[in-house]
Design a protein around this motif. Structure first.
Motif, PDB file in Angstrom:
ATOM      1  N   ARG A  55       0.847  -1.183   0.000  1.00  0.00           N
ATOM      2  CA  ARG A  55       0.000   0.000   0.000  1.00  0.00           C
ATOM      3  C   ARG A  55       0.885   1.235   0.000  1.00  0.00           C
ATOM      4  O   ARG A  55       1.551   1.523   0.993  1.00  0.00           O
ATOM      5  N   GLY A 101      -1.924   6.362   1.156  1.00  0.00           N
ATOM      6  CA  GLY A 101      -3.237   6.875   0.785  1.00  0.00           C
ATOM      7  C   GLY A 101      -3.901   6.191  -0.387  1.00  0.00           C
ATOM      8  O   GLY A 101      -5.022   6.536  -0.760  1.00  0.00           O
ATOM      9  N   LYS A 102      -3.221   5.229  -0.967  1.00  0.00           N
ATOM     10  CA  LYS A 102      -3.799   4.568  -2.143  1.00  0.00           C
ATOM     11  C   LYS A 102      -4.311   3.179  -1.760  1.00  0.00           C
ATOM     12  O   LYS A 102      -4.289   2.789  -0.600  1.00  0.00           O
ATOM     13  N   GLU A 103      -4.756   2.438  -2.756  1.00  0.00           N
ATOM     14  CA  GLU A 103      -5.287   1.119  -2.465  1.00  0.00           C
ATOM     15  C   GLU A 103      -4.162   0.126  -2.227  1.00  0.00           C
ATOM     16  O   GLU A 103      -3.020   0.337  -2.652  1.00  0.00           O
ATOM     17  N   ILE A 104      -4.495  -0.957  -1.562  1.00  0.00           N
ATOM     18  CA  ILE A 104      -3.555  -2.057  -1.355  1.00  0.00           C
ATOM     19  C   ILE A 104      -3.473  -2.829  -2.665  1.00  0.00           C
ATOM     20  O   ILE A 104      -4.501  -3.239  -3.219  1.00  0.00           O
TER      21      ILE A 104
END
Lengths: 116, 114
Positions: free
Chosen positions: A37, A40-43
């Motif tokens: 990850r 602040g972004k997606e996994i």
């Protein structure tokens, strides 16, 4: 029963250095996954081992990343040389591999990598 | 390829109030759907899953989610939250079969206030 463990919990390195992350899956779990990850972004999925074999490494970002799972137990993920964009939290997960419709993945607490 | 959109990045809510976290997905094939929770300094924990059957799925800690195929949604709900529900929640999909990898949304941080 111990869960998935990851070491270290935090790592701060300079750009250009090498870092090795370790994951110990739940005992007896054949499947091992690495995810990442970025802040602040997606996994995002990185790769999947079945025992010691790489089943799917479609998510590995580039050849600076090398994952191994010698003997089908613990796994290491080496980043060499590290770049600033490699910063993030690296999660490991494991599952039994019973060939069911779906195989629950159990996640470790993650390793937070900061590249300066 | 699958993608997951979590429509709210932050959800503040008062204790004992209801909460709904929205999740939409896109996929050209049938998928399995999941909600995970991450409490501070812990790994992701499975809250609930939809594989097939009833579209209303009940999970741990009083959470439930409803799969809506026509709207490609899988929203998570809890009728009354507690302070201990403060965490980050992730919606995820998987194709299943021999492809178990999960595709996650960006996460929703729920902060429960007294």
């Amino acid at each position: 029963e111990a869960g998935v463990t990851q070491f270290p919990s935090h790592s701060v390195i300079e750009k250009g250095q090498t870092v090795t992350l370790r994951c110990d899956p739940i005992s007896g779990h054949d499947n091992l996954y690495w995810y990442r990850r970025v802040m602040g972004k997606e996994i995002k999925f990185l790769l999947h081992f079945v025992k010691e074999s790489k089943q799917d490494e479609s998510g590995m970002p580039n050849n600076r990343f090398l994952a191994e799972r010698t003997g089908g137990t613990y796994s290491t993920l080496k980043v060499q040389p590290a770049e600033l964009e490699d910063s993030g939290v690296y999660f490991c997960a494991s599952s039994q591999g019973l060939g069911l419709v779906w195989d629950e993945q159990f996640f470790g607490p993650g390793t937070r990598l900061t590249v300066l | 390829a699958q993608s997951v959109t979590q429509l709210d990045s932050q959800v503040p809510v008062f204790e004992e109030a209801p909460v709904e976290l929205r999740c939409n997905y896109s996929s050209s094939v049938s998928v399995y759907l999941f909600w995970y929770v991450q409490y501070p300094n812990q790994g992701l924990q499975l809250l609930l899953k939809y594989l097939s059957g009833s579209t209303l799925v009940k999970g741990i800690n009083g959470f439930e989610a409803e799969f809506n195929k026509s709207q490609t949604s899988f929203h998570l709900r809890k009728p009354s939250v507690h302070i201990s529900d403060t965490a980050e929640y992730f919606c995820a999909v998987s194709r299943g079969g021999n492809d178990y990898k999960l595709s996650f949304g960006a996460g929703t941080t729920v902060t429960v206030r007294a």
